[in-house]
Enzyme design. Structure first.
Site, PDB file in Angstrom:
ATOM      1  N   SER A  41      22.261  29.894 -53.734  1.00 43.69           N
ATOM      2  CA  SER A  41      22.682  30.820 -54.777  1.00 43.69           C
ATOM      3  C   SER A  41      21.910  32.123 -54.684  1.00 43.69           C
ATOM      4  O   SER A  41      20.676  32.117 -54.548  1.00 43.69           O
ATOM      5  CB  SER A  41      22.441  30.166 -56.147  1.00 43.69           C
ATOM      6  OG  SER A  41      22.610  31.083 -57.202  1.00 43.69           O
ATOM      7  N   HIS A  88      18.007  28.832 -55.827  1.00 44.84           N
ATOM      8  CA  HIS A  88      18.460  30.166 -56.224  1.00 44.84           C
ATOM      9  C   HIS A  88      17.493  31.223 -55.705  1.00 44.84           C
ATOM     10  O   HIS A  88      16.277  31.082 -55.817  1.00 44.84           O
ATOM     11  CB  HIS A  88      18.561  30.282 -57.744  1.00 44.84           C
ATOM     12  CG  HIS A  88      18.965  31.652 -58.210  1.00 44.84           C
ATOM     13  ND1 HIS A  88      20.198  32.196 -57.924  1.00 44.84           N
ATOM     14  CD2 HIS A  88      18.288  32.605 -58.901  1.00 44.84           C
ATOM     15  CE1 HIS A  88      20.280  33.411 -58.434  1.00 44.84           C
ATOM     16  NE2 HIS A  88      19.123  33.683 -59.029  1.00 44.84           N
ATOM     17  N   SER A  89      18.043  32.290 -55.121  1.00 43.15           N
ATOM     18  CA  SER A  89      17.278  33.429 -54.617  1.00 43.15           C
ATOM     19  C   SER A  89      16.264  32.932 -53.584  1.00 43.15           C
ATOM     20  O   SER A  89      16.644  32.275 -52.624  1.00 43.15           O
ATOM     21  CB  SER A  89      16.621  34.169 -55.785  1.00 43.15           C
ATOM     22  OG  SER A  89      16.212  35.461 -55.419  1.00 43.15           O
ATOM     23  N   MET A  90      14.974  33.205 -53.749  1.00 38.91           N
ATOM     24  CA  MET A  90      13.988  32.682 -52.799  1.00 38.91           C
ATOM     25  C   MET A  90      14.147  31.179 -52.628  1.00 38.91           C
ATOM     26  O   MET A  90      13.990  30.635 -51.525  1.00 38.91           O
ATOM     27  CB  MET A  90      12.571  32.997 -53.280  1.00 38.91           C
ATOM     28  CG  MET A  90      11.472  32.487 -52.353  1.00 38.91           C
ATOM     29  SD  MET A  90       9.785  32.648 -53.009  1.00 38.91           S
ATOM     30  CE  MET A  90       9.661  31.115 -53.962  1.00 38.91           C
TER      31      MET A  90
END
Length: 266
Positions: free
Chosen positions: A120, A93-95
Site C-alpha cells: 500500500s 503501508h508506505s515504508m
C-alpha cells in the site's frame, strides 16, 4: 510456546487457536504497531491480526534503531520464523510495504512463502529510482510529514511529544532514503496493491508496477484519498482484505504443518 524474540517483535490484536490464517501488518515510517489497533474488528474472526513492533518506538522505545531497511527485514524474518508454519498474509503501508516485501522474499528463500503480499502507498522495489529523498533537517522532515498527514501537526507542536515521536520518524526516513531497492527475485505468491487516488507519494501507475515482481496474480485497488487514505477508507480496505484472506484460504488449502483428525499431515 511462543518465543520471547517473537513476542518482542509482534503485537497480537487477535491470535487464538482458531486463527490458522494470520495477517501480519507492517507500519509506515515513524509509526508503530498501534497503527493497526482497530483492524481486528473489521476482519473475519478466524483470522489472526498481528502487527510488527519496530524498535525505537512505543513499547520498544529504548531499543536501538535498525542500521538499514534490509537489516530490519533480516531481523523480522528471523524473529517470525516460527510463524511460517501458519498461512500468512503480509500487509505493509508506505515504508512498511518495502519491509513486508523484503520479509516475503526471505520467507520464500527459506521455502515458506507467504500466501499473499499486500502492499500500500509505496513504489515497488525495482522502481525507486528518481523518487524524492525525504531526509533533511528536523524541520524539513516535520514539514514533509505534515504535508500529507495534517493530524500530526499538533504532535510536533508539543515540545514533549515531539521529543518522543521525532527520533523514530527521523530514523525511518533515513532507512527509506538509504534503501536503493533494485531487482529482486520474483515472488511465487499473489500481490495485491492498494493506494489513494490523490497520494502525493505514489501514483496508481507506479503502484501497478508491483505486478512485475510476482509470478502470481496481481490486482490494484484505488480508493479515495491521499497517502493515508486507509484511515478514512478503513471499512472498504478491510472488506477487500477480507476477500483476499478468504481467497488465499480456498486456494492454498491447509496451512503449513496442518494435521488431520488422525494426526497425520495433510
Amino acid at each position: 510456546m511462543r518465543s520471547p524474540v517473537e513476542e518482542r517483535w509482534l503485537r497480537r490484536y487477535r491470535d487464538d487457536d482458531e486463527c490458522e490464517t494470520k495477517l501480519v501488518c507492517f507500519p509506515p515510517a515513524g509509526a508503530g504497531a498501534s497503527a493497526f489497533r482497530t483492524w481486528a474488528r473489521g476482519l473475519p474472526p478466524d483470522v489472526g491480526v498481528l502487527a510488527v513492533r519496530y524498535p525505537g518506538r512505543e513499547d520498544r522505545f529504548g531499543d536501538p534503531f535498525p542500521s538499514g531497511l534490509e537489516a530490519l527485514a533480516d531481523e523480522i524474518a528471523d524473529a517470525l520464523s516460527e510463524l511460517t508454519r501458519y498461512r500468512l498474509v503480509l500487509f505493509g503501508h508506505s515504508m512498511g510495504a518495502s519491509v513486508a516485501h523484503e520479509v516475503s522474499l526471505r520467507f520464500q528463500d527459506r521455502g515458506c512463502p507467504p500466501a499473499a503480499l499486500c502492499v500500500s502507498g509505496r513504489r515497488p522495489t525495482h522502481a525507486l529510482a528518481g523518487r524524492q529523498m525525504i531526509s533533511g533537517t528536523d524541520e524539513e522532515i516535520i514539514a514533509h510529514v505534515v504535508s500529507f498527514d495534517a493530524s500530526r501537526a499538533a504532535v510536533f507542536a508539543d515540545t514533549d511529544l515531539r521529543e518522543i515521536v521525532l527520533p523514530a520518524v527521523r530514523a525511518d526516513y533515513h532507512l527509506v532514503d538509504d534503501y536503493s531497492g533494485g531487482p529482486r527475485p520474483l515472488l511465487e505468491c499473489p500481490v495485491y496493491g492498494y493506494t489513494g487516488d490523490d497520494d502525493s507519494e505514489v501514483t496508481p501507475e507506479q503502484m501497478s508496477r508491483w505486478a512485475e515482481l510476482t509470478r502470481g496474480e496481481f490486482r490494484l485497488l484505488v480508493l479515495p484519498g491521499g497517502h493515508f487514505y486507509l484511515r478514512f477508507e478503513e471499512p472498504a480496505l478491510l472488506a477487500d482484505l477480507s476477500e483476499v484472506l478468504a481467497k488465499t484460504i480456498s486456494v492454498d488449502g491447509p496451512p503449513h504443518g496442518a494435521i488431520d483428525a488422525m494426526g497425520k499431515p495433510f
